[in-house]
Design a protein around this motif. Structure first.
Motif, PDB file in Angstrom:
ATOM      1  N   ASN A   1       0.412  -0.887   0.250  1.00 12.29           N
ATOM      2  CA  ASN A   1      -0.121  -0.042  -0.050  1.00 12.29           C
ATOM      3  C   ASN A   1       0.742   1.276   0.133  1.00 12.29           C
ATOM      4  O   ASN A   1       0.332   2.440  -1.039  1.00 12.29           O
ATOM      5  CB  ASN A   1      -0.879  -0.761   1.253  1.00 12.29           C
ATOM      6  N   ASN A   2       2.172   0.987   1.078  1.00 11.89           N
ATOM      7  CA  ASN A   2       2.658   2.763   0.429  1.00 11.89           C
ATOM      8  C   ASN A   2       3.739   2.602  -0.418  1.00 11.89           C
ATOM      9  O   ASN A   2       4.736   3.624  -0.045  1.00 11.89           O
ATOM     10  CB  ASN A   2       3.263   2.323   2.279  1.00 11.89           C
ATOM     11  N   GLY A   3       3.984   1.168  -0.908  1.00  4.90           N
ATOM     12  CA  GLY A   3       4.783   1.695  -2.087  1.00  4.90           C
ATOM     13  C   GLY A   3       6.141   0.859  -2.127  1.00  4.90           C
ATOM     14  O   GLY A   3       7.060   1.748  -2.444  1.00  4.90           O
ATOM     15  N   SER A   4       6.783   0.561  -0.919  1.00  7.37           N
ATOM     16  CA  SER A   4       7.709   0.864   0.265  1.00  7.37           C
ATOM     17  C   SER A   4       8.415  -1.214  -1.177  1.00  7.37           C
ATOM     18  O   SER A   4       9.468  -1.208  -1.095  1.00  7.37           O
ATOM     19  CB  SER A   4       7.534   0.197   1.015  1.00  7.37           C
ATOM     20  N   LEU A   5       7.288  -1.525  -1.342  1.00  5.00           N
ATOM     21  CA  LEU A   5       7.649  -2.905  -2.017  1.00  5.00           C
ATOM     22  C   LEU A   5       6.724  -3.601  -3.259  1.00  5.00           C
ATOM     23  O   LEU A   5       5.900  -3.560  -3.121  1.00  5.00           O
ATOM     24  CB  LEU A   5       7.241  -4.340  -0.749  1.00  5.00           C
ATOM     25  N   LYS A   6       7.854  -4.034  -4.465  1.00  7.92           N
ATOM     26  CA  LYS A   6       7.083  -4.496  -5.089  1.00  7.92           C
ATOM     27  C   LYS A   6       7.911  -5.477  -6.068  1.00  7.92           C
ATOM     28  O   LYS A   6       8.897  -6.008  -5.456  1.00  7.92           O
ATOM     29  CB  LYS A   6       7.302  -3.002  -6.225  1.00  7.92           C
ATOM     30  N   ILE A   7       6.788  -6.585  -5.822  1.00  6.89           N
ATOM     31  CA  ILE A   7       7.576  -7.431  -6.864  1.00  6.89           C
ATOM     32  C   ILE A   7       6.347  -7.766  -8.410  1.00  6.89           C
ATOM     33  O   ILE A   7       6.021  -7.967  -8.077  1.00  6.89           O
ATOM     34  CB  ILE A   7       6.893  -9.150  -5.689  1.00  6.89           C
ATOM     35  N   ASP A   8       8.426  -8.353  -8.771  1.00  7.94           N
ATOM     36  CA  ASP A   8       6.913  -9.034 -10.063  1.00  7.94           C
ATOM     37  C   ASP A   8       6.701 -10.629 -10.244  1.00  7.94           C
ATOM     38  O   ASP A   8       7.767 -11.118 -10.039  1.00  7.94           O
ATOM     39  CB  ASP A   8       7.861  -8.421 -11.851  1.00  7.94           C
ATOM     40  N   LEU A   9       5.438 -10.814 -10.342  1.00  2.54           N
ATOM     41  CA  LEU A   9       5.158 -12.635 -10.757  1.00  2.54           C
ATOM     42  C   LEU A   9       4.645 -12.730 -12.133  1.00  2.54           C
ATOM     43  O   LEU A   9       3.698 -12.337 -12.624  1.00  2.54           O
ATOM     44  CB  LEU A   9       4.333 -12.307  -8.485  1.00  2.54           C
ATOM     45  N   PRO A  10       4.091 -14.582 -12.185  1.00  3.32           N
ATOM     46  CA  PRO A  10       3.755 -14.840 -13.244  1.00  3.32           C
ATOM     47  C   PRO A  10       2.614 -15.173 -13.285  1.00  3.32           C
ATOM     48  O   PRO A  10       1.774 -14.861 -11.532  1.00  3.32           O
ATOM     49  CB  PRO A  10       4.639 -16.293 -13.272  1.00  3.32           C
ATOM     50  N   LEU A  11       2.117 -15.310 -13.736  1.00  6.40           N
ATOM     51  CA  LEU A  11       0.170 -14.952 -13.775  1.00  6.40           C
ATOM     52  C   LEU A  11      -0.791 -16.500 -13.174  1.00  6.40           C
ATOM     53  O   LEU A  11       0.382 -17.540 -13.334  1.00  6.40           O
ATOM     54  CB  LEU A  11      -0.406 -14.965 -15.332  1.00  6.40           C
ATOM     55  N   PRO A  12      -1.283 -16.807 -12.440  1.00  2.00           N
ATOM     56  CA  PRO A  12      -1.417 -17.995 -11.458  1.00  2.00           C
ATOM     57  C   PRO A  12      -1.799 -19.142 -12.409  1.00  2.00           C
ATOM     58  O   PRO A  12      -2.581 -18.716 -13.501  1.00  2.00           O
ATOM     59  CB  PRO A  12      -2.971 -17.459 -10.609  1.00  2.00           C
ATOM     60  N   ALA A  13      -1.096 -20.188 -12.163  1.00  2.00           N
ATOM     61  CA  ALA A  13      -1.634 -21.191 -13.061  1.00  2.00           C
ATOM     62  C   ALA A  13      -3.681 -21.838 -13.232  1.00  2.00           C
ATOM     63  O   ALA A  13      -3.554 -22.153 -14.035  1.00  2.00           O
ATOM     64  CB  ALA A  13      -0.748 -22.681 -12.606  1.00  2.00           C
ATOM     65  N   LEU A  14      -3.980 -21.208 -11.069  1.00  2.00           N
ATOM     66  CA  LEU A  14      -5.359 -21.424 -11.876  1.00  2.00           C
ATOM     67  C   LEU A  14      -5.608 -20.476 -12.656  1.00  2.00           C
ATOM     68  O   LEU A  14      -5.463 -19.407 -13.174  1.00  2.00           O
ATOM     69  CB  LEU A  14      -5.941 -21.283 -10.382  1.00  2.00           C
ATOM     70  N   GLN A  15      -7.220 -21.187 -13.429  1.00  2.00           N
ATOM     71  CA  GLN A  15      -7.981 -20.714 -14.113  1.00  2.00           C
ATOM     72  C   GLN A  15      -8.626 -19.170 -13.412  1.00  2.00           C
ATOM     73  O   GLN A  15      -9.578 -19.544 -12.522  1.00  2.00           O
ATOM     74  CB  GLN A  15      -8.554 -21.012 -15.138  1.00  2.00           C
ATOM     75  N   GLY A  16      -9.095 -18.162 -14.559  1.00  2.00           N
ATOM     76  CA  GLY A  16     -10.173 -18.160 -13.674  1.00  2.00           C
ATOM     77  C   GLY A  16      -9.138 -15.796 -13.320  1.00  2.00           C
ATOM     78  O   GLY A  16      -8.285 -15.692 -12.713  1.00  2.00           O
ATOM     79  N   ALA A  17      -9.918 -14.967 -14.567  1.00  2.20           N
ATOM     80  CA  ALA A  17      -9.581 -13.615 -14.135  1.00  2.20           C
ATOM     81  C   ALA A  17      -9.418 -13.395 -12.219  1.00  2.20           C
ATOM     82  O   ALA A  17      -8.423 -12.881 -11.395  1.00  2.20           O
ATOM     83  CB  ALA A  17     -10.115 -12.138 -14.255  1.00  2.20           C
ATOM     84  N   PHE A  18     -10.303 -13.827 -11.457  1.00  2.00           N
ATOM     85  CA  PHE A  18     -10.571 -13.743  -9.992  1.00  2.00           C
ATOM     86  C   PHE A  18      -9.168 -13.948  -9.170  1.00  2.00           C
ATOM     87  O   PHE A  18      -8.858 -13.943  -7.966  1.00  2.00           O
ATOM     88  CB  PHE A  18     -11.785 -14.030  -8.641  1.00  2.00           C
ATOM     89  N   GLN A  19      -8.260 -15.171  -9.695  1.00  2.00           N
ATOM     90  CA  GLN A  19      -7.435 -15.708  -9.341  1.00  2.00           C
ATOM     91  C   GLN A  19      -6.322 -14.769  -8.478  1.00  2.00           C
ATOM     92  O   GLN A  19      -5.180 -15.451  -8.271  1.00  2.00           O
ATOM     93  CB  GLN A  19      -6.756 -16.765 -10.117  1.00  2.00           C
ATOM     94  N   LEU A  20      -6.518 -13.649  -9.560  1.00  2.00           N
ATOM     95  CA  LEU A  20      -5.040 -12.710  -9.449  1.00  2.00           C
ATOM     96  C   LEU A  20      -5.221 -12.112  -7.727  1.00  2.00           C
ATOM     97  O   LEU A  20      -4.457 -11.991  -7.272  1.00  2.00           O
ATOM     98  CB  LEU A  20      -5.250 -10.891 -10.661  1.00  2.00           C
ATOM     99  N   ASN A  21      -6.581 -11.734  -7.157  1.00  2.00           N
ATOM    100  CA  ASN A  21      -7.196 -11.568  -6.228  1.00  2.00           C
ATOM    101  C   ASN A  21      -7.063 -12.232  -5.022  1.00  2.00           C
ATOM    102  O   ASN A  21      -6.373 -11.748  -4.364  1.00  2.00           O
ATOM    103  CB  ASN A  21      -8.337 -11.093  -6.070  1.00  2.00           C
TER     104      ASN A  21
END
Length: 582
Positions: free
Chosen positions: A12-32
C-alpha cells in the motif's frame, strides 16, 4: 496482440514491489486470490521467511481440483464446484472471459442451496442444460431441478436419471469447437470425475472426436491423481460413517444393558387377571454351567399358572426366583435341590414384558414424532429463510431500480440545467457582440462625419486661398498684359502648337476615405468598401497628434472618375477626398 504473462504486487505504501507470473489457476479472480496470498506471506515474513523466487514458483504451479479446472481442450471440458451465488458470479466471469463457444452445462445442486441465484447468474453463459438428481438425502429431485430451470425460462432442458448419464449424453452432442461445464456441487463434479475414463471410452466409440491423445486404456496422470484423491476422500468419509454407526450401536447396547440389569427388588410385577386361557412362553434364565433343556422339557403354562410362585416337587421346599445377573455369576454353586427343582425355569412376568415392550414402542414413536417435528421445523425454517432471502433480493432489486430511476432523473435535470445555462450564456454573448458591433459602427460613423467636416473645411479654406492667389496673380499680371498687348500690335501672331505640353495631360487620382485612430474602425470601413467592389489599403501614419490609419482607394485613371467614386462612398456613409497623384 501481445500476451500478458506477468503482473506486479505492490504494498500500500509503495515500499515493496514484486514482479510475479500469472497464476496457474484459471479465472480472472485468481489474481485477487494470489494477491491475498502474497500479502499474507509478507505479513508472516519474520516468522515464515519465503523468497520471491519460491513465491513466484508457487503461484505459477499451484493447482486446485475442480476450481475452474480445464481437463480437456477439444472439446473444452471444465469442472467447477460453484454452488452458491458468489461462486456462480466468479464462474460466469471466467466463462465470459473465454472465447465464445456453444456451451453445454451438466448441472445438479443440493436442495438447501440458493439454486435460483446460481441459475439466474449463469443462464446467460450457457446454451443447453443437461440435468440429473444427486443420489443424496439433500439432493434436489429431477422434478424440482426442471421446475427451477423452467421458472427462469431456460430452454432446452435435457433431464436424466444420473449424473453419469447426463455427462455421457452431453459428450455425444458436442463437437471439437464446443464447451462442457460441469458445476453445481462437489458431488456433481465428483461423480463426473469418477466416470471420466469410462465416459471417454464410450464417447470415442460413438463419434470420431479424439477425447484423449494418449491410448484410451491409459488415463492421463493428472486425471488418475484426481481420481485417487476423490477415492481417498470417499473412503475416509465411509470410515467415518461406519465408526459413527458403530459408536451409536454400542451406546444403544450399553443403554439397553443398563436398563435391563438395574435393581428390581422393589418392583412388583402387576399381572392382569386372565380373561381366557392363553399359552405363554417364558424365557428361561439358567445359572452358569447348566446346559439348556430341550424344547420338550420347557413347560408351557397358562396365564393363571404363571401368576403362582414356582415350587419344587417336594411340598416343603420352595425355589426362590433366580436373580437377573445370576447367569453371569460363574463362581456361584448350584443350590441343593431335587432334580426337578434344579431344572425348573424362573418365569418373567409376561404382562411386565409386554408393558416394557409397549413403553419402548411408545418411546420410539415419541422419538419418531420428535424427529418428524424437528424435520418439519427445519423445513419451515429453510422455507422462511428462503422467503426472507427472496424478499431481500426483491427489496434490493427495487432499491436498485429506484436508485437507477433517481440517477436517470437527476442526469436529465442536470442536462436540462446545463442546456439552459448554455442558452443563457449564448444569449448574453450574442447581445454583447451586437452591442459591441453597434458601438463600433456608431464610432466609425461619427469619425467619418468628423473627417468629412474637416475635409469640407479644408476644401473651403483651400478654395479661398486659391481664389485669393488667383486675384493676386491677376492683379500682378495686369501691367504685363498691357505691355504684351502693345507688343502684339507690332509682332505678327505665331500659330499655336498642336501638341499640348506635358503639364496639361490628365493625372491619376485616388480617394482617401478617412484617417482613423483605431485600426478596428479602419478595417470596418475597409469591409464596407469591399462590399462596393473598391480596392483599398490602410496606411499607418505618425502625426503630431499621434498615430493614425489612413484608408485609401486604389488608383483611378483621372480625377473625374475618382470624384464619381468619392460620391458613391459618401452616399454609403463614408468620407471621400480626391487626391491627385504627382
Amino acid at each position: 496482440l501481445a500476451r500478458i504473462d506477468s503482473w506486479q504486487w505492490q504494498a500500500n505504501n509503495g515500499s515493496l514491489k514484486i514482479d510475479l507470473p500469472l497464476p496457474a489457476l484459471q479465472g480472472a479472480f485468481q489474481l485477487n486470490n494470489a494477491a491475498c496470498a502474497v500479502a499474507a506471506v509478507q505479513i508472516m515474513r519474520q516468522q515464515l521467511p519465503v523468497s520471491n523466487e519460491a513465491l513466484a514458483q508457487g503461484i505459477a504451479q499451484a493447482q486446485n481440483t475442480a476450481r475452474f479446472q480445464i481437463i480437456q481442450q477439444q472439446p473444452e471440458i471444465i469442472l467447477d464446484v460453484a454452488h452458491n451465488p458468489h461462486a456462480a458470479r466468479a464462474l460466469a466471469s471466467s466463462l465470459n472471459a473465454l472465447p465464445a463457444k456453444r456451451t453445454i452445462a451438466v448441472f445438479s445442486i443440493l436442495a438447501d442451496k440458493d439454486s435460483d441465484a446460481v441459475i439466474n447468474t449463469l443462464q446467460g453463459s450457457i446454451d443447453e442444460w443437461y440435468i440429473a438428481p444427486l443420489d443424496l438425502p439433500r439432493g434436489m429431485t429431477l422434478t424440482a431441478l426442471t421446475a427451477k430451470l423452467k421458472k427462469h425460462d431456460i430452454q432446452p432442458i435435457h433431464p436424466y436419471n444420473t449424473i453419469q448419464a447426463a455427462y455421457t449424453a452431453a459428450l455425444s452432442q458436442v463437437t471439437e469447437n464446443d464447451r462442457i461445464i460441469v458445476f453445481g456441487s462437489f458431488h456433481t463434479v465428483a461423480e463426473v470425475l469418477g466416470s471420466l475414463p469410462a465416459q471417454a471410452a464410450a464417447a470415442s466409440s460413438e463419434r470420431p472426436v479424439n477425447m484423449n491423445p494418449e491410448p484410451q486404456n491409459q488415463p492421463e496422470p493428472q486425471n488418475q491423481d484426481v481420481l485417487d484423491e476423490y477415492e481417498h476422500l470417499k473412503n475416509k468419509n465411509r470410515r467415518r460413517l461406519i465408526g459413527a454407526g458403530a459408536i451409536t450401536v454400542l451406546a444403544g447396547g450399553l443403554f439397553v444393558a443398563v436398563a435391563s440389569n438395574g435393581p428390581k427388588d422393589n418392583i412388583e410385577p402387576k399381572m392382569a387377571q386372565p380373561q381366557q386361557q392363553q399359552k405363554v412362553t417364558t424365557e428361561v434364565l439358567r445359572p452358569s454351567g447348566v446346559a439348556p433343556q430341550t424344547a420338550s422339557t420347557v413347560p408351557t403354562l397358562t396365564a393363571a399358572e404363571a401368576s403362582r410362585p414356582i415350587t419344587s416337587s417336594s411340598p416343603s421346599t420352595r425355589v426362590k426366583p433366580v436373580p437377573p445377573l445370576a447367569q453371569d455369576n460363574t463362581s456361584a454353586k448350584p443350590r441343593s435341590q431335587t432334580p426337578a427343582a434344579d431344572t425348573a425355569p424362573t418365569l418373567a412376568d409376561a404382562d411386565s414384558q409386554a408393558s416394557l415392550e409397549e413403553q419402548r414402542r411408545l418411546r420410539r414413536e415419541e422419538q419418531r414424532k420428535a424427529r418428524e417435528q424437528r424435520r418439519l421445523e427445519q423445513q419451515q425454517a429453510r422455507e422462511e429463510a428462503a422467503r426472507k432471502r427472496a424478499e431481500a433480493r426483491q427489496e434490493r432489486a427495487e432499491a436498485r431500480a429506484r436508485a437507477e430511476q433517481e440517477r436517470i432523473a437527476k442526469a436529465r435535470a442536470d442536462e436540462a440545467r446545463r442546456k439552459q445555462a448554455q442558452e443563457v450564456v449564448a444569449k448574453a454573448e450574442a447581445e454583447r457582440a451586437a452591442k459591441q458591433k453597434a458601438a463600433l459602427e456608431r464610432a466609425a460613423e461619427q469619425k467619418a462625419a468628423a473627417d468629412e467636416a474637416r475635409r469640407a473645411e479644408r476644401a473651403k479654406l483651400l478654395a479661398q486661398q486659391k481664389a485669393a492667389a488667383e486675384r493676386a496673380a491677376q492683379a500682378k499680371a495686369a501691367p504685363k498684359k498691357a505691355d504684351d498687348k502693345a507688343a502684339n500690335k507690332t509682332v505678327p501672331k505665331q500659330p499655336e502648337k498642336a501638341v499640348a505640353s506635358k503639364d496639361n495631360r490628365e493625372k491619376r487620382a485616388s480617394v482617401q476615405v478617412g484617417a482613423y485612430r483605431d485600426i478596428a474602425a479602419a478595417k470596418a470601413a475597409q469591409q464596407k468598401m469591399k462590399g462596393l467592389n473598391y480596392s483599398s489599403s490602410i496606411e499607418e501614419v505618425v502625426t503630431d497628434k499621434g498615430k493614425v490609419y489612413r484608408l485609401k482607394t486604389g488608383s483611378f485613371p483621372n480625377k473625374s472618375e475618382a470624384e464619381i467614386a468619392a460620391g458613391k462612398l459618401k452616399a454609403r456613409g463614408l468620407g471621400g477626398i480626391v487626391l491627385e497623384q504627382k
